[in-house]
Design a protein around this motif. Sequence first.
Motif, PDB file in Angstrom:
ATOM      1  N   PHE A 325       0.634  -1.378  -0.089  1.00 52.13           N
ATOM      2  CA  PHE A 325       0.013  -0.063  -0.013  1.00 52.13           C
ATOM      3  C   PHE A 325       0.810   1.175  -0.119  1.00 52.13           C
ATOM      4  N   VAL A 326       0.218   2.400  -0.517  1.00 58.41           N
ATOM      5  CA  VAL A 326       1.011   3.625  -0.472  1.00 58.41           C
ATOM      6  C   VAL A 326       0.412   4.677   0.237  1.00 58.41           C
ATOM      7  N   SER A 335       5.267  16.761   2.053  1.00 58.56           N
ATOM      8  CA  SER A 335       4.478  15.506   1.943  1.00 58.56           C
ATOM      9  C   SER A 335       5.212  14.901   0.838  1.00 58.56           C
ATOM     10  N   HIS A 336       5.391  13.380   0.975  1.00 54.33           N
ATOM     11  CA  HIS A 336       5.664  12.531   0.065  1.00 54.33           C
ATOM     12  C   HIS A 336       4.972  11.107   0.204  1.00 54.33           C
ATOM     13  N   TYR A 360      -1.926  11.557  -4.945  1.00 56.16           N
ATOM     14  CA  TYR A 360      -1.207  10.377  -5.293  1.00 56.16           C
ATOM     15  C   TYR A 360      -2.201   9.535  -5.889  1.00 56.16           C
ATOM     16  N   TYR A 361      -2.121   9.308  -7.362  1.00 57.23           N
ATOM     17  CA  TYR A 361      -2.955   8.734  -8.176  1.00 57.23           C
ATOM     18  C   TYR A 361      -2.941   7.121  -8.259  1.00 57.23           C
ATOM     19  N   ASN A 368       5.468   2.283 -12.577  1.00 53.76           N
ATOM     20  CA  ASN A 368       5.280   3.698 -12.527  1.00 53.76           C
ATOM     21  C   ASN A 368       4.328   4.385 -11.796  1.00 53.76           C
ATOM     22  N   HIS A 369       4.624   5.439 -10.907  1.00 55.29           N
ATOM     23  CA  HIS A 369       3.936   5.801  -9.822  1.00 55.29           C
ATOM     24  C   HIS A 369       3.380   7.289 -10.620  1.00 55.29           C
ATOM     25  N   TYR A 370       2.255   7.726 -10.379  1.00 52.43           N
ATOM     26  CA  TYR A 370       1.651   8.928 -10.743  1.00 52.43           C
ATOM     27  C   TYR A 370       1.208   9.963  -9.517  1.00 52.43           C
ATOM     28  N   VAL A 371       1.848  11.154  -9.544  1.00 51.18           N
ATOM     29  CA  VAL A 371       1.398  12.018  -8.473  1.00 51.18           C
ATOM     30  C   VAL A 371       1.063  13.463  -8.990  1.00 51.18           C
TER      31      VAL A 371
END
Length: 705
Positions: A325-326, A335-336, A360-361, A368-371
Amino acid sequence: YKDMAPYVYPQNAPASVAAPAYLPDGEAYLQLSDDGKRVVKHDTKTGAEIETIFDTSRTRENNLESIEGFTLSPDGSKLLVYTGKTMIYRRSFRASYYTYDTHSRILRPLSENFKKQRAPLFSPDGRMVAFVGDDNNIHLKKIDFDTEVAVTRDGAVNGIINGVPDWTYEEEFVTDCSMTWAPDNMTLCYIKYNETAVPTFSFPLYEGTCEPRTDYALYPGSFTYKYPVAGQPNSTVSVHSYDVDNRKTKDITLPGAAPEYIPRLEYAFSPDRVIVTTLNRAQNRMELFALNPRSGVAKSLLVEESKAWINPATYENIKLYPDNFVILSSRSGFSHAYRYTYAGALERQITSGDYDVTDYYGCDSKGNHYVQSTVSGPINRVVSRVDIKGNMKNLSPDNGTASAVFNPTVTYYTLNYSNTTTAPAYTLYSAPADKKVRVIEDNAAYAARYSGTPVKEFVTVPGENGVTLNAYIIKPADFNASRKYPVILYQYSGPGSQEVLDRWRMEWTHYYAMQGYVVVCVDPRGTGGRGREFETIVYKDLGHYETLDLQAAARYIASLPYVDSDRIGITGWSYGGYETLMAVSTGRPQFAAAVAIAPVTDWRYYDTVYAERYMLTPAENEEGYETSAPLSHVGGMNCPLLIMHGTADDNVHLFNTMQYVSALESNYRVCDMMLFPNMNHSINYCDARLVVYAKALDYFNLHLK
């Protein structure tokens, strides 16, 4: 002031594109036709119609003239459609729901026992729907058998609420459903809210002329609900699970002390794992538990603590995946995004740097992570992709404000982008190629209506003790630097908020500039986008640093060669109304007029979650509550003041304004006041918002011109 209407809600609102109701494969989505008679399947890539999924003229067993909205079942086989939507609070509503099978075309009422239902939730296989009736109980509709059973029986108005949040949770924790289905469809977990000990609040309702209440034609009615002000008892919350087969309910006990708040509850890709998010009353300690509803065993996954408050995005934006989980955390001062395993181990810090990740999307199949973040500066919002090596690529321009909505498979995303001179444009892209697929809405015709309107200039201004504040200025269209202009200082100033953003906002501020005012907006300390130190300086001391900064900004504005220093006004709504009162009641006089709309006048009058997040309880911070209250400073109120308030404001009660006016009178001071009968905190029905800003302009014209 009819020529002001295009600059005030609802006429100033550009066309928007709602998050699509994607089918599970993400290659198609459903959309309601403009006449409310059809739900149409569209191709994601082209937007073309594929087929009609629901047609009011072709349903079996029951017929509807039209529908107001729908929900797609997780498996894509059924719809919930509704009519007769009635709002409860800001987000929640009741409606008459119907189940619709897309293959058989059978349309049936969701419930035979309740005319309207709240927060219906499909099971993963689409064969059951849990919903809450007006008895505050959860009920379960089994679609295959057309049967309905009660999951809970102890619900009571203003007593016990099952499966949906109380007022405070809905308002402050941004939630309208407190139920979650197990992936195997066998168990429903939910939160119970016992608000018996929470004090009630009542306000009168009148007949009025905006959607008149004829039942109150001769005598007013009233609205009564549970509203805990700072320091008062909250609802007692507990977690429960319901076994669909044996119809038995299990009470779940979490380890340690009972939590004050449970803002989130969600199954995490296993029938043996529910993630329960808890907060202590001070909201400076968050703990995540992994709960097995079958055994009742819960283990701690993560503890997040802060010297001030936990950033709400930390618990509002948790993304669950099959193996991890993120979360967003401000532990570094910014904030990160961080990824954890379900064993509670930190796998990876996804983003880092001296900027804030503001959303955070999600993550695609390639890792790949989308923010969304402030990576290019606090007045911007940039959508970016972070690859498995930590490299960040911006998917939107560096300047301006962008947000994104992704399809379930994270293979397409809709980018919403605007800046101060560009109206919101919604564009579909493929991921991760970032290839532009099509423009969904560009608002070109809408934007053309505002050609020639004065534009915002982004600047910085000095606050107290040399701190630099972000601001914007809107000058009259015929601005002449050799003239002296009156100024209206607009602000909101609430913790974590931002008004100074490079985004499209065509509103009353532009109209006021067209009427000969220089309009200035300032974000003082305590506002967002600039890291935790800048934001949390206001902890336990609301109204202090914000006021000093706004007063310092006003002194700087007064020194500008084109400003008449004797004609500076200030205004704001809600927290901005509160800060307006603080700014004109403390320090030396420097404002010639003030307009406060729906202001808080003492944090003792506001709800527990919000007030205590920043101030702790009155017992823990007596001096802070005293000095932060405009009520404590009425003797210093030093300029003409207009207060406007809706009489049915369920958020910032009219009680605030009445107490403040009473205190003014006791201190031999007067103000002007305008009330909006039956209007809530937004004052936006029947063009009432136009009346608010017309009255404010009249007031500033009277005192600043």
